[in-house]
Design a protein around this motif. Structure first.
Motif, mmCIF file in Angstrom:
data_model
loop_
_atom_site.group_PDB
_atom_site.id
_atom_site.type_symbol
_atom_site.label_atom_id
_atom_site.label_comp_id
_atom_site.label_asym_id
_atom_site.label_seq_id
_atom_site.Cartn_x
_atom_site.Cartn_y
_atom_site.Cartn_z
ATOM 1 N N ALA A 1 0.828 -1.209 0.000
ATOM 2 C CA ALA A 1 0.000 0.000 0.000
ATOM 3 C C ALA A 1 0.861 1.257 0.000
ATOM 4 N N SER A 2 1.983 1.214 0.691
ATOM 5 C CA SER A 2 2.880 2.377 0.729
ATOM 6 C C SER A 2 3.439 2.676 -0.657
ATOM 7 N N ILE A 3 3.811 1.612 -1.383
ATOM 8 C CA ILE A 3 4.357 1.807 -2.731
ATOM 9 C C ILE A 3 3.278 2.300 -3.686
ATOM 10 N N ILE A 4 2.085 1.697 -3.610
ATOM 11 C CA ILE A 4 0.998 2.099 -4.505
ATOM 12 C C ILE A 4 0.579 3.539 -4.252
ATOM 13 N N THR A 5 0.597 3.971 -2.990
ATOM 14 C CA THR A 5 0.187 5.334 -2.654
ATOM 15 C C THR A 5 1.069 6.359 -3.348
ATOM 16 N N LEU A 6 2.351 6.051 -3.514
ATOM 17 C CA LEU A 6 3.263 6.977 -4.192
ATOM 18 C C LEU A 6 2.907 7.152 -5.666
ATOM 19 N N LEU A 7 2.193 6.193 -6.240
ATOM 20 C CA LEU A 7 1.855 6.245 -7.662
ATOM 21 C C LEU A 7 0.461 6.777 -7.935
ATOM 22 N N ILE B 1 -3.694 10.128 2.575
ATOM 23 C CA ILE B 1 -4.169 9.280 3.670
ATOM 24 C C ILE B 1 -5.326 8.396 3.217
ATOM 25 N N ALA B 2 -6.215 8.946 2.367
ATOM 26 C CA ALA B 2 -7.316 8.129 1.855
ATOM 27 C C ALA B 2 -6.802 7.067 0.896
ATOM 28 N N GLY B 3 -5.820 7.436 0.070
ATOM 29 C CA GLY B 3 -5.260 6.469 -0.856
ATOM 30 C C GLY B 3 -4.578 5.320 -0.136
ATOM 31 N N PHE B 4 -3.797 5.645 0.902
ATOM 32 C CA PHE B 4 -3.104 4.589 1.650
ATOM 33 C C PHE B 4 -4.105 3.721 2.409
ATOM 34 N N THR B 5 -5.051 4.360 3.102
ATOM 35 C CA THR B 5 -6.036 3.595 3.870
ATOM 36 C C THR B 5 -6.892 2.719 2.965
ATOM 37 N N GLY B 6 -7.366 3.297 1.863
ATOM 38 C CA GLY B 6 -8.192 2.528 0.939
ATOM 39 C C GLY B 6 -7.430 1.382 0.304
ATOM 40 N N ALA C 1 -22.211 -4.107 -3.442
ATOM 41 C CA ALA C 1 -22.304 -3.285 -2.226
ATOM 42 C C ALA C 1 -21.064 -3.374 -1.334
ATOM 43 N N PRO C 2 -20.536 -4.575 -1.021
ATOM 44 C CA PRO C 2 -19.336 -4.620 -0.166
ATOM 45 C C PRO C 2 -18.122 -3.978 -0.830
ATOM 46 N N PHE C 3 -18.031 -4.077 -2.157
ATOM 47 C CA PHE C 3 -16.877 -3.540 -2.867
ATOM 48 C C PHE C 3 -16.942 -2.019 -2.984
ATOM 49 N N VAL C 4 -18.148 -1.473 -2.986
ATOM 50 C CA VAL C 4 -18.313 -0.024 -3.066
ATOM 51 C C VAL C 4 -17.705 0.650 -1.836
ATOM 52 N N VAL C 5 -17.776 -0.018 -0.690
ATOM 53 C CA VAL C 5 -17.235 0.549 0.547
ATOM 54 C C VAL C 5 -15.763 0.911 0.376
ATOM 55 N N PHE C 6 -14.986 0.030 -0.242
ATOM 56 C CA PHE C 6 -13.555 0.265 -0.376
ATOM 57 C C PHE C 6 -13.256 1.320 -1.431
ATOM 58 N N ALA C 7 -14.123 1.442 -2.432
ATOM 59 C CA ALA C 7 -13.980 2.529 -3.389
ATOM 60 C C ALA C 7 -14.239 3.871 -2.722
ATOM 61 N N GLU C 8 -15.228 3.923 -1.832
ATOM 62 C CA GLU C 8 -15.532 5.168 -1.118
ATOM 63 C C GLU C 8 -14.401 5.551 -0.170
ATOM 64 N N ILE C 9 -13.752 4.559 0.446
ATOM 65 C CA ILE C 9 -12.583 4.864 1.296
ATOM 66 C C ILE C 9 -11.497 5.518 0.458
ATOM 67 N N VAL D 1 -11.224 13.696 6.072
ATOM 68 C CA VAL D 1 -10.895 12.658 7.039
ATOM 69 C C VAL D 1 -12.101 12.328 7.902
ATOM 70 N N PHE D 2 -12.798 13.367 8.352
ATOM 71 C CA PHE D 2 -14.006 13.172 9.156
ATOM 72 C C PHE D 2 -15.120 14.006 8.570
#
Length: 268
Positions: free
Chosen positions: A130-136, A145-150, A225-233, A239-240
């Motif tokens: 995730a750290s490597i992907i976030t850089l791209l 932060i959303a990119g890394f968390t998601g 529906a379950p997969f949409v959650v991770f797209a929204e993240i 952040v809040f």
């Protein structure tokens, strides 16, 4: 998880870091480090904040359009990744190395502790990925932060969901699933190819329009529906409450999958 397994996990992580550092001390490692530092310097010198920007890729598109397409296509991609992982994977649902079998299985640990330990090793690898992907990730599509968390929760979700599906299959009748794996793959690919070719040939819609239509349909909304959650993240701008609320939902889904794996693991 047992305290001894927790300590072993920390020792494995520390050993992995030391191994990578020792590799950098070699001539090959120093060359690799020099190349990475050079790429980062070129990005900074060019005023780009991500590798995607410097390549002139998706960031040249309208950010709103790009985020909309990610929201439409990412759930479909996650569904495809989970199905693909389930059908192409071989061996047990949870793979333990020979050393783990010889030493941990004979130790005073419960099967649940060993399952949690193995999932934690997957999580550690997901953090690095995730750290490597976030850089791209282009900054106009997602915050850091959303990119890394998601990305992190998505990688964990793909691993847990595919494992849970395989555990459920093995707990019922693993032999039938094994025999039907490749026929099912070929059938799904054939149906998907024929459907796509038919829709594209009989209408003026592009492939993106077709996929977006599937995502927006009633059946697609239920199945995805379950997969949409991770797209929204991944797409959360604040952040809040946006990121926090969707992240809690994603963690809940992953925790539920882990409980399913633990509950059915003894039957496999």
């Amino acid at each position: 998880m047992d305290a001894a397994l927790s300590r072993l996990l920390l020792l494995r992580l520390r050993g992995g870091v030391r191994h990578r550092l020792s590799q950098l001390a070699s001539l090959r490692g120093m060359a690799f480090l020099f190349i990475v530092v050079g790429i980062i310097w070129l990005l900074l010198a060019a005023g780009a904040s991500s590798a995607a920007d410097s390549l002139g890729g998706a960031s040249l598109q309208d950010p709103t359009w790009l985020r909309t397409q990610i929201g439409n296509l990412m759930p479909l991609g996650l569904l495809g990744a989970c199905v693909f992982t389930v059908f192409v994977a071989t061996g047990p649902a949870l793979h333990f190395s020979p050393n783990e079998i010889n030493f941990l299985f004979a130790g005073p640990f419960t099967r649940r502790d060993l399952v949690v330990y193995k999932v934690c090793t997957y999580f550690a690898g997901a953090v690095v990925s995730a750290s490597i992907i976030t850089l791209l990730i282009p900054p106009r599509t997602s915050t850091a932060i959303a990119g890394f968390t998601g990305t992190l929760l998505t990688l964990v979700f793909i691993q847990l969901s595919s494992t849970a599906i395989r555990v459920i299959g093995l707990a019922t009748d693993g032999g039938k699933i094994t025999r039907a794996r490749w026929p099912a793959i070929l059938l799904m690919l054939a149906i998907a190819s024929v459907a796509m070719l038919y829709v594209i040939a009989t209408s003026d819609k592009s492939l993106l329009d077709v996929l977006s239509g599937i995502r927006g349909s009633q059946l697609g909304a239920i199945a995805l529906a379950p997969f949409v959650v991770f797209a929204e993240i991944f797409l959360a701008q604040k952040v809040f409450p946006d990121l926090v609320a969707w992240a809690v939902a994603g963690i809940t889904i992953n925790a539920t999958l882990l409980l399913v794996i633990i509950a059915l693991d003894s039957r496999t």
